[in-house]
Design an enzyme around this catalytic site. Structure first.
Site, PDB file in Angstrom:
ATOM      1  CE1 TYR A 142       0.015   7.651  -6.322  1.00  0.00           C
ATOM      2  CE2 TYR A 142      -1.890   7.807  -7.761  1.00  0.00           C
ATOM      3  CZ  TYR A 142      -1.331   7.439  -6.552  1.00  0.00           C
ATOM      4  OH  TYR A 142      -2.112   6.858  -5.581  1.00  0.00           O
TER       5      TYR A 142
ATOM      6  CB  ILE B 173     -10.144   7.094  -0.544  1.00  0.00           C
ATOM      7  CG1 ILE B 173     -10.254   6.059  -1.669  1.00  0.00           C
ATOM      8  CG2 ILE B 173     -10.489   6.465   0.811  1.00  0.00           C
ATOM      9  CD1 ILE B 173     -11.615   5.401  -1.840  1.00  0.00           C
TER      10      ILE B 173
ATOM     11  CB  SER C 144       4.223   4.375  -9.769  1.00  0.00           C
ATOM     12  OG  SER C 144       3.117   5.074  -9.215  1.00  0.00           O
ATOM     13  CE  LYS C 145      -0.308   3.910  -6.334  1.00  0.00           C
ATOM     14  NZ  LYS C 145      -0.043   2.996  -5.195  1.00  0.00           N
TER      15      LYS C 145
ATOM     16  CG  ASN D  88      -1.617   1.310   1.436  1.00  0.00           C
ATOM     17  OD1 ASN D  88      -2.489   1.683   0.658  1.00  0.00           O
ATOM     18  ND2 ASN D  88      -1.216   2.046   2.477  1.00  0.00           N
TER      19      ASN D  88
ATOM     20  CB  SER E 227      -4.150   4.897  -7.996  1.00  0.00           C
ATOM     21  OG  SER E 227      -4.864   6.102  -8.268  1.00  0.00           O
TER      22      SER E 227
END
Lengths: 235, 158
Positions: free
Chosen positions: A143, A175, A146-147, A81, A131
């Site tokens: 990002y 979230i 990476s996800k 995570n 994500s």
């Protein structure tokens, strides 16, 4: 008692995942760089959960080794995570910000998983936190990459570790973490208005999904990415 | 157009004069220099350092190309999108796909496009070159994944 390793568990989604897995009876190995990890561990201990807190930098070999040492040899669940953001349009993105995000979000997850494979229990489950940004999100080249990489890693490990181990990914949308609640109200309202379910997700809802994937209730599911985003992927 | 198998080794050839083509050396005749970036990432990779190096290279080339307002095509292997050739190569393929979608949003106002072409072992290099040429010379489609082959049919959506 089996062990669940949860990275990035000092606060937010990671802390909720840890609490949920603790409620399922796992011994927890909590991992984070933030000092707040100690408080999260104490709260869980007070709730009767067997907890080990490992403050470690997972981009370093020593950090990986420390987690492996504390995890033992009966790891039933790994939840990758830990993640950071360093947002900018690509044309303005520094190499340092690019590498930091790739190193933490993808490199650490891959290297830790590899290091823990020998310690996995029969029928173990790995849940990688991706994500919704893996579908693309303005200002997040690093990002998103990476996800997206997490998605590929999930599929590859699902094939490599089958049939003994299942590997899945969860892709949260907006979230209600501290980070999200820090977004200026006007922008946050606009973001929420694009979500069909009309609200942010609760970190506990992500914890519930991860607990499902970590358990035998999802025993025929592997290599999948489940988006938990209130339907935002279609608007 | 030559029709041969895809190399399994490292593919990079640094061309500082333009930095517009990152293709296997033997394909240079099929991918002439010109505006836009073609970044081929179809090699099997052994470990995290090679993944990090490949993605850093993609970041550098993409940043330079986006700064010029030019279009980009990432070429990946369909097996890697499905995770069938190991985690390192899979992370690169799906990482580029996601980054490409994000960058497509960022360069849209400049009229540039970013797309991903997925090939298979027997995809003729000439077909790849033709598709890259089409994708580099128009703003649409953008943010798309185009499969050259049929290995993706009936498999997971990327």
């Amino acid at each position: 008692m089996t062990t669940a390793v949860v990275t990035g568990s000092a606060r937010g989604i990671g802390a909720q995942i840890a609490a949920r897995l603790g409620a399922d009876g796992h011994r927890l190995v909590l991992v984070d760089m933030a000092p707040a990890l100690a408080d999260t561990a104490l709260e869980l201990e007070d709730a009767g959960v067997d907890v080990v807190a490992v403050q470690a930098d997972l981009t370093q070999d020593a950090g990986i080794s420390s987690v492996v040492e504390h995890a033992g040899t009966d790891v039933a669940v790994i939840v990758n995570n830990a993640g950071i953001t360093r947002d900018a349009r690509l044309v303005n993105m520094s190499e340092a910000d690019f590498e930091a995000v790739l190193g933490v979000n993808l490199g650490a997850a891959y290297r830790l998983t590899q290091a823990l494979i020998p310690a996995l229990a029969p029928s173990a489950s790995i849940v990688n936190i991706a994500s919704r940004a893996y579908l693309g999100n303005f200002g997040q080249f690093n990002y998103s990459m990476s996800k997206g990489g997490i998605v590929g890693m999930t599929r590859a490990f699902a094939l490599e570790l089958a049939p003994a181990v299942r590997v899945n990914a969860v892709a949260p949308g907006l979230i209600g973490t501290e980070m999200a609640l820090g977004i200026p109200e006007e922008i946050l309202t606009r973001m929420i208005s694009a979500i069909p379910l009309g609200r942010m997700g609760d970190p506990a809802e992500v914890g519930e999904l991860v607990a499902f994937l970590a358990s035998q209730r999802s025993s025929y599911i592997t290599g999948q990415v489940i988006v938990i985003g209130g339907g935002r992927s279609f608007t | 157009m030559p029709d041969f198998g895809w190399p399994s080794g490292w593919w990079l050839r640094y061309r500082p004069a333009t930095m517009t083509r990152r293709v296997p050396q033997e394909w240079n005749d099929d991918f002439p220099d010109g505006p836009g970036l073609v970044f081929v990432a179809t090699a099997r990779l052994p470990d995290w350092p090679t993944v990090a190096g490949t993605l850093r290279d993609a970041y550098e080339c993409s940043k330079e190309t986006a700064g010029k307002g030019e279009s980009i095509v990432y070429v990946v292997h369909n097996d890697d999108l499905l995770g069938r050739r190991g985690a390192p190569a899979a992370m690169v393929a799906t990482g580029l796909l996601s980054a490409g979608r994000t960058l497509a949003l960022e360069v849209a106002k400049q009229g540039a496009s970013v797309n991903v072409v997925a090939i298979e072992d027997d995809t003729p290099v000439g077909d790849v070159a033709r598709w890259c040429d089409v994708l580099l010379h128009g703003a649409t489609p953008t943010g798309e994944l185009i499969h050259l082959g049929r290995g993706h049919i009936g498999k997971a959506l990327a």
